[in-house]
Design an enzyme around this catalytic site. Structure first.
Site, PDB file in Angstrom:
ATOM      1  N   LYS A  33      12.753  17.336 -32.989  1.00  0.00           N
ATOM      2  CA  LYS A  33      13.109  15.914 -33.073  1.00  0.00           C
ATOM      3  C   LYS A  33      11.839  15.072 -33.144  1.00  0.00           C
ATOM      4  CE  LYS A  33      13.411  15.739 -28.019  1.00  0.00           C
ATOM      5  NZ  LYS A  33      14.335  15.840 -26.871  1.00  0.00           N
ATOM      6  N   TYR A 253     -14.837  -4.327 -26.352  1.00  0.00           N
ATOM      7  CA  TYR A 253     -14.048  -5.475 -25.881  1.00  0.00           C
ATOM      8  C   TYR A 253     -14.033  -5.546 -24.358  1.00  0.00           C
ATOM      9  CZ  TYR A 253     -11.968  -6.147 -30.526  1.00  0.00           C
ATOM     10  OH  TYR A 253     -11.758  -6.394 -31.856  1.00  0.00           O
TER      11      TYR A 253
HETATM   12  C1  PLP Z   1      14.002  17.039 -26.195  1.00  0.00           C
HETATM   13  C2  PLP Z   1      14.959  17.997 -25.606  1.00  0.00           C
HETATM   14  C3  PLP Z   1      14.572  19.313 -25.314  1.00  0.00           C
HETATM   15  C4  PLP Z   1      13.139  19.796 -25.422  1.00  0.00           C
HETATM   16  O1  PLP Z   1      12.455  19.420 -24.258  1.00  0.00           O
HETATM   17  P1  PLP Z   1      10.948  19.941 -23.977  1.00  0.00           P
HETATM   18  O2  PLP Z   1      10.662  19.471 -22.600  1.00  0.00           O
HETATM   19  O3  PLP Z   1      10.085  19.269 -24.990  1.00  0.00           O
HETATM   20  O4  PLP Z   1      10.980  21.399 -24.127  1.00  0.00           O
HETATM   21  C5  PLP Z   1      15.543  20.195 -24.872  1.00  0.00           C
HETATM   22  N1  PLP Z   1      16.825  19.793 -24.698  1.00  0.00           N
HETATM   23  C6  PLP Z   1      17.234  18.519 -24.944  1.00  0.00           C
HETATM   24  C7  PLP Z   1      18.653  18.144 -24.703  1.00  0.00           C
HETATM   25  C8  PLP Z   1      16.316  17.587 -25.380  1.00  0.00           C
HETATM   26  O5  PLP Z   1      16.712  16.334 -25.616  1.00  0.00           O
END
Ligand code: PLP
Length: 357
Positions: A33, A253
Site C-alpha cells: 500500500k 535558517y
Molecule cells: C499496513 C498493514 C499491515 C502491514 O503492517 P507492517 O507493520 O508494515 O508490517 C498489515 N496489516 C494491515 C491490516 C495493515 O493495514
C-alpha cells in the site's frame, strides 16, 4: 541534473520477503500500500510476483494500478470497499476483500455479483479501529456464508502493540480472537511485520508483512530477527557547496547551529521537499565519502548542511547517504521523532532508481 535520488534494491526486497515466509512458515501477502511505502508499488510488485503468494493494498485504486501492469497474483483490499459500487470491480478484477464493518456485510448481501468473492472477515480484538466486535463475529460469518456471494472466508485481525516486545497486549488479542472464532474452520491471518519478527508463537496461516519488506525494523530496540533484514532504499545525493567557517558562526535558517570550532560545512542537495524530515536535529547521522558525519542546523526545502570537519577526504561532489544500508532509516526517523514508515511514505521529488532486477 540534481544528484538526489533513491536507489531501490529489488534483490534486498526479495530477501526480506523470503525471510518473512521463512520466519512464519506461512503464506505471505506483501503489503505494498501507499506506493509500497514510497518504494514504488508497481516495480516492487513486478519484482516479487514470481514468488509472492499475493499482495495487500489500501484501496481499489491501488489494486487496479497493479492489475493494469499485468499483476495476476491475488490482491487483498485491506479496508475492503469504501462504496458498494466498487463490488463490481472487485469481482471483475478478482480482488480479495476485507469486511471490517456491518455496512459492508449488508452491501454484499444486497449486491448482485457475477461471481462469489473471497472475503477476509476482520475482528476487532482490541485495537478498536476497524473490525467487527467479537460478539458479532460468528453471526457475520454465518450471514456471509448464507449470502451465496462469498467463495471463501479468511479470519483476520490486527495487532495494536506487536512492536512492543514486552507488552502482553498481543497475547490478549490472540485469546480474544481464538475465543470468538471457536468452531469456525477457516484460515487465519494475524501477523504484521512486528508479529512476524517478534511473535513466533502466534499462529497465522497468512502473514501480512509491510515495513519489514523494505528492510526497516518496526522495533525501537535491537531485535535478532530484525537484524537479518536488508535495507531496500538508499536515499542519496551529493555535496554541492563547501565553506570553512571560524568558530562562532551560524549555519542555516534560524541560526539553529553555531559553529563551536572552526568548521568545514558541506551543503547537500536534499531537503524536506524530498521527504527528508525537517525535524531531524543537529547530530542526525549521514554517510559521506564512506564515513559517518552529522547533520547541522535546520533542514531547508532543497538543501541541508553537514559537518565535514572530521572528513577531510570529502569535498565537492562527494556522495552522501541520507539513509540506506549504513545509516538506517529507523535511526534517522527516531532522531526526527517519527518512524521509518513515515519517512519512507513522505519521499517525493527524488527519482527512484531500481537495481538488483
Ligand atoms: C499496513 C498493514 C499491515 C502491514 O503492517 P507492517 O507493520 O508494515 O508490517 C498489515 N496489516 C494491515 C491490516 C495493515 O493495514
Amino acid at each position: 541534473m540534481r544528484p538526489a535520488r533513491a536507489l531501490i534494491d529489488l534483490q534486498a526486497l526479495r530477501h526480506n520477503y523470503r525471510l518473512a515466509r521463512q520466519l512464519s512458515g506461512a503464506r505471505a501477502l506483501a503489503v505494498i500500500k501507499a506506493d509500497a511505502y514510497g518504494h514504488g508499488a508497481l516495480r516492487c510488485a513486478l519484482a516479487l510476483e514470481p514468488e509472492a503468494d499475493g499482495f495487500a493494498v489500501a484501496c481499489i485504486e491501488e489494486a487496479l494500478a497493479l492489475r493494469e501492469v499485468g499483476i495476476k497474483a491475488p490482491v487483498l483490499l485491506l479496508e475492503g470497499f469504501f462504496e458498494a459500487s466498487e463490488l463490481e470491480l472487485i469481482v471483475q478484477h478478482d480482488l480479495w476483500c476485507v469486511v471490517h464493518s456491518l455496512w459492508q456485510l449488508e452491501a454484499i448481501e444486497k449486491a448482485s455479483l457475477a461471481r462469489p468473492i473471497q472475503v477476509w472477515l476482520k475482528m476487532d480484538t482490541g485495537m478498536h479501529r476497524v473490525g467487527l466486535h467479537p460478539r458479532d463475529y460468528q453471526a457475520a460469518y454465518q450471514r456471509l456464508q448464507a449470502s451465496g456471494k462469498v467463495a471463501k472466508i479468511v479470519l483476520m485481525s490486527h495487532f495494536a502493540r506487536a512492536d512492543e516486545l514486552d507488552s502482553n497486549t498481543s497475547n490478549e488479542q490472540v485469546a480474544v480472537f481464538d475465543a470468538a472464532r471457536q468452531g469456525l474452520k477457516a484460515e487465519t491471518s494475524l501477523r504484521n511485520s512486528p508479529a512476524v519478527l517478534g511473535w513466533p508463537q502466534v499462529p497465522s496461516d497468512w502473514v501480512r508483512p509491510g515495513i519489514m519488506l523494505y528492510g526497516a525494523t518496526p522495533f525501537d530496540t535491537d531485535q535478532a530477527e530484525a537484524a537479518r533484514l536488508q535495507p531496500v532504499m538508499t536515499l542519496e545525493s551529493k555535496v554541492i557547496s563547501l565553506r570553512e567557517l571560524p568558530a562562532g558562526e551560524p549555519v542555516g535558517y534560524g541560526a539553529r547551529f553555531v559553529s563551536p570550532r572552526p568548521t568545514r560545512v558541506g551543503v547537500v542537495a536534499m531537503g524536506y521537499a524530498d521527504g527528508y524530515p525537517r525535524h531531524a536535529p543537529t547530530g542526525t547521522p549521514v554517510l559521506v565519502a564512506g564515513k559517518r558525519a552529522q547533520l547541522i542546523g535546520r533542514v531547508s526545502m532543497d538543501m541541508l548542511c553537514i559537518d565535514l570537519t572530521d572528513v577531510p577526504e570529502a569535498g565537492l561532489g562527494s556522495s552522501v547517504e541520507l539513509w540506506g544500508k549504513r545509516v538506517l532509516a529507523s535511526d534517522v526517523a527516531s532522531q526526527a521523532g517519527t518512524i521509518p514508515y513515515q519517512i519512507f511514505c513522505n519521499l517525493r521529488r527524488v527519482p527512484l532508481v531500481y537495481t538488483g532486477e
